[in-house]
Enzyme design. Structure first.
Site, PDB file in Angstrom:
ATOM      1  N   GLY A  29       0.821  -1.199   0.000  1.00 49.48           N
ATOM      2  CA  GLY A  29       0.000   0.000   0.000  1.00 49.48           C
ATOM      3  C   GLY A  29       0.859   1.253   0.000  1.00 49.48           C
ATOM      4  N   CYS A  30       0.231   2.385  -0.327  1.00 49.78           N
ATOM      5  CA  CYS A  30       0.984   3.637  -0.450  1.00 49.78           C
ATOM      6  C   CYS A  30       1.458   4.162   0.908  1.00 49.78           C
ATOM      7  CB  CYS A  30       0.149   4.682  -1.183  1.00 49.78           C
ATOM      8  SG  CYS A  30      -1.517   4.928  -0.539  1.00 49.78           S
ATOM      9  N   TYR A  31       0.587   4.178   1.901  1.00 51.81           N
ATOM     10  CA  TYR A  31       1.019   4.604   3.241  1.00 51.81           C
ATOM     11  C   TYR A  31       2.103   3.675   3.805  1.00 51.81           C
ATOM     12  CZ  TYR A  31      -2.845   8.010   3.953  1.00 51.81           C
ATOM     13  OH  TYR A  31      -3.705   9.085   3.887  1.00 51.81           O
TER      14      TYR A  31
END
Length: 326
Positions: A154-156
């Site tokens: 995921g990006c986070y």
């Protein structure tokens, strides 16, 4: 040259990775696909995104015939689809012998018990899940090269783990505190009132219950406090992280820890200089900046990435190139 099919190509991430693969001389786009029920089927990608007017691709419905064509013509498939959709598609294409690069969360946890809690479904393909590798490119390259099932982070978590993993041996048992802000493209292309640009005002969400918290904790090997925020800008993530280091830790030890990225061209580390989102948008880069107070033992590190690039599409491309040794 490796032939790559892209499913879910009408979304922000799917369109972005289409552009990246098209531009890479070692790769080719086998085709773009959307759900048979999608209103976008049959349309050209450039109709949805005029910025991609140079890309000569039509969005094809993912029929049984299309799936058979993908298997016959492709070396790999990219899934930019909903988690529950990727769950089934990833397993099917993997079982047909293709390499799978899944941009959803359907294969990010090794523990099947996590999926009902965080994604709302039972994981029905534990045999494929057992082959999945977490595609944090700078850290798991050897494993990415060996498996055909890659779960792109995921990006986070990408922003947070890139900042925290070099410090793992220096951390105390105190939970790192991660405050991160994302642009609204992180919510996807589907229209919702609360992510409408005119409605967005800087605010936290998913407090003490966001699914990326256990993803970060699992890959770091330590619990964290993670608070995401929605910002009124289109793309990018800035994560500002506060950690407590072991007593006696020196600034030189911190510098040495971050030297792990000396041979990583996409990661830039600076001491006492902090990044901003504009430094990284539309790039595959991660910029880190840190400062350490030896008296208190606290370190603050900020991590900036483009959520659609390093947080999704360009890291997917990294994984493809690592896997195929390009």
């Amino acid at each position: 040259m490796k032939n790559i099919a892209i499913i879910g190509a009408s979304g922000y991430t799917g369109a972005q990775i289409t552009s990246l693969i098209h531009a890479d001389a070692s790769l080719s786009v086998q085709g773009l696909y959307v759900s048979e029920n999608s209103l976008d089927k049959g349309r050209e990608l450039s109709e949805l995104y005029p910025v991609y007017s140079h890309l000569p691709y039509v969005l094809n419905p993912l029929s049984d015939a299309a799936k058979a064509k993908i298997v016959a013509e492709s070396d790999a498939v990219v899934l930019a689809t909903e988690h529950s959709v990727s769950l089934e598609l990833a397993a099917w294409f993997y079982q047909q012998g293709l390499a799978v690069f899944d941009l959803s969360g359907a294969y990010r946890f090794a523990d099947v018990a996590q999926y009902p809690k965080w994604y709302g479904f039972e994981h029905t393909h534990p045999e494929v899940l057992a082959e999945a590798v977490y595609g944090l490119a700078e850290w798991n390259a050897a494993k990415i090269a060996k498996t055909r099932m890659i779960a792109v982070p995921g990006c986070y978590p990408t922003a947070s783990l890139t900042a925290l993993k070099p410090l793992k041996s220096l951390l105390t048992s105190a939970y790192p505190v991660i405050n991160a802000v994302s642009g609204v493209t992180g919510a996807g292309r589907k229209a919702h009132l609360h992510t409408s640009f005119c409605e967005v005002s800087l605010t936290p969400y998913g407090v003490l219950g966001h699914r990326h918290q256990p993803e970060i904790a699992t890959q770091l090997g330590q619990e964290v406090i993670f608070t995401p925020h929605l910002g009124n800008f289109k793309r990018g993530i800035l994560a500002t992280i506060t950690v407590q280091l072991q007593p006696g830790t020196t600034e030189e030890q911190v510098k040495q820890a971050y030297q792990v990225y000396d041979n990583s061209p996409l990661v830039t580390v600076k001491h006492n200089t902090f990044p901003k989102v504009d430094d990284v948008v539309h790039t595959p880069n991660c910029h880190l900046g840190w400062k350490y107070d030896a008296n208190s033992g606290y370190l603050v590190v900020a991590s900036a990435i483009d959520n659609l690039m390093k947080g999704a599409a360009s890291q997917g491309l990294q994984c493809i190139k690592i896997h195929f040794n390009l």
